[in-house]
Design a protein around this motif. Structure first.
Motif, short mmCIF file in Angstrom:
data_model
loop_
_atom_site.label_atom_id
_atom_site.label_comp_id
_atom_site.label_asym_id
_atom_site.label_seq_id
_atom_site.Cartn_x
_atom_site.Cartn_y
_atom_site.Cartn_z
N ALA A 71 6.31 -8.96 1.84
CA ALA A 71 4.95 -8.45 2.08
C ALA A 71 4.49 -7.73 0.81
CB ALA A 71 4.94 -7.52 3.28
N LEU A 72 3.91 -8.50 -0.09
CA LEU A 72 3.44 -7.96 -1.35
C LEU A 72 2.18 -7.12 -1.15
CD1 LEU A 72 3.97 -11.23 -3.40
CD2 LEU A 72 5.53 -9.28 -3.19
N GLU A 73 1.87 -6.28 -2.11
CA GLU A 73 0.73 -5.38 -1.97
C GLU A 73 -0.58 -6.09 -1.69
OE1 GLU A 73 -0.22 -2.13 -4.68
OE2 GLU A 73 1.94 -1.82 -4.85
N GLU A 74 -0.82 -7.25 -2.30
CA GLU A 74 -2.09 -7.94 -2.08
C GLU A 74 -2.24 -8.43 -0.64
OE1 GLU A 74 0.42 -10.89 -4.58
OE2 GLU A 74 0.09 -8.76 -4.51
N PHE A 75 -1.13 -8.47 0.10
CA PHE A 75 -1.17 -8.81 1.52
C PHE A 75 -0.78 -7.56 2.31
CE2 PHE A 75 0.57 -12.78 -0.55
CZ PHE A 75 -0.65 -13.40 -0.65
N GLY A 76 -1.29 -6.42 1.89
CA GLY A 76 -0.90 -5.14 2.44
C GLY A 76 -1.00 -5.01 3.94
N THR A 77 -1.99 -5.63 4.54
CA THR A 77 -2.13 -5.53 5.98
C THR A 77 -2.12 -6.93 6.59
OG1 THR A 77 -4.54 -5.70 5.96
CG2 THR A 77 -3.60 -3.48 5.71
N PRO A 78 -1.70 -7.05 7.83
CA PRO A 78 -1.78 -8.35 8.48
C PRO A 78 -3.20 -8.91 8.49
CG PRO A 78 -0.28 -6.97 9.70
CD PRO A 78 -0.94 -6.09 8.65
N ALA A 79 -4.21 -8.06 8.60
CA ALA A 79 -5.60 -8.54 8.60
C ALA A 79 -5.95 -9.20 7.27
CB ALA A 79 -6.56 -7.40 8.90
N SER A 80 -5.51 -8.63 6.15
CA SER A 80 -5.81 -9.24 4.86
C SER A 80 -5.04 -10.54 4.69
CB SER A 80 -5.54 -8.27 3.71
OG SER A 80 -4.17 -7.92 3.65
N TYR A 81 -3.80 -10.60 5.20
CA TYR A 81 -3.04 -11.83 5.10
C TYR A 81 -3.60 -12.90 6.04
CZ TYR A 81 0.58 -15.21 4.57
OH TYR A 81 1.22 -16.39 4.33
N PHE A 82 -4.10 -12.49 7.20
CA PHE A 82 -4.75 -13.43 8.12
C PHE A 82 -5.89 -14.15 7.40
CE2 PHE A 82 -8.57 -14.07 10.66
CZ PHE A 82 -8.15 -15.05 11.52
N ASN A 83 -6.71 -13.41 6.64
CA ASN A 83 -7.83 -14.03 5.93
C ASN A 83 -7.36 -15.13 4.98
OD1 ASN A 83 -9.76 -12.43 7.20
ND2 ASN A 83 -9.57 -10.81 5.68
N LEU A 84 -6.25 -14.91 4.32
CA LEU A 84 -5.71 -15.93 3.42
C LEU A 84 -5.12 -17.11 4.21
CD1 LEU A 84 -4.95 -16.84 0.55
CD2 LEU A 84 -2.80 -15.63 0.86
N ALA A 85 -4.34 -16.82 5.25
CA ALA A 85 -3.66 -17.87 6.02
C ALA A 85 -4.62 -18.79 6.75
CB ALA A 85 -2.69 -17.23 7.01
#
Length: 158
Positions: A70-84
């Protein structure tokens, strides 16, 4: 005695009832195990031990199971959801502090269903390393009924 025999017969019938069968894939690097359909072919694992892909006998459906730090640029599940979910027209989503589930339609018209959780894992001796664990299935919309039970199983996994 008859009652015991009847219970034994019922238990045996349930154990051998037809239905979906699953195998288990375990990822030692990222510390998780997930089910995948037993008739799927296990592809070559990622060279870095990050995950694996499984393909249906007809080649139309795929399951991906992988982990990542879980790298800093994917700090929260919400931010990673946007990418996924970038290439998916999302029709269902649940965002939680520890992960997300979504489903939708990709650009080819396939159904995509993914569950991602953020956990602290033991990564090379560091027991507090944050990581994401993922399970995703992609299949043709015409096969929705075939994979409905598996998607329900994904929701309970990880």
């Amino acid at each position: 005695m008859h009652r015991m025999l009847l219970l034994l017969l019922l238990a045996s019938a349930t154990a051998f009832a037809p239905g979906p069968r699953y195998k288990e894939y375990c990822n030692g690097r990222f510390g998780f195990c997930v089910p995948y359909p037993a008739d799927f072919r296990k592809e070559r694992p990622a060279d870095n031990g990050g995950g694996n892909e499984f393909t249906a006998p007809d080649g139309k459906a795929t399951v991906f199971a992988w982990g990542m730090l879980a790298l800093e640029e994917f700090g929260t599940p919400a931010s990673y959801f946007n990418l996924a979910s970038t290439d998916v027209q999302v029709t269902y989503k649940v965002l939680r502090p520890d992960g997300f589930i979504f489903s939708g339609i990709d650009k080819e018209g396939n159904i995509v269903y993914q569950k991602t959780v953020r956990r602290l894992i033991n990564y090379f001796g560091d027991a507090g390393t944050p990581a994401y664990q993922h399970l995703r299935i992609r299949y043709p919309a015409a096969q929705k009924a075939r994979y409905a039970a598996y998607c329900a199983l994904i929701a309970k996994s990880l």
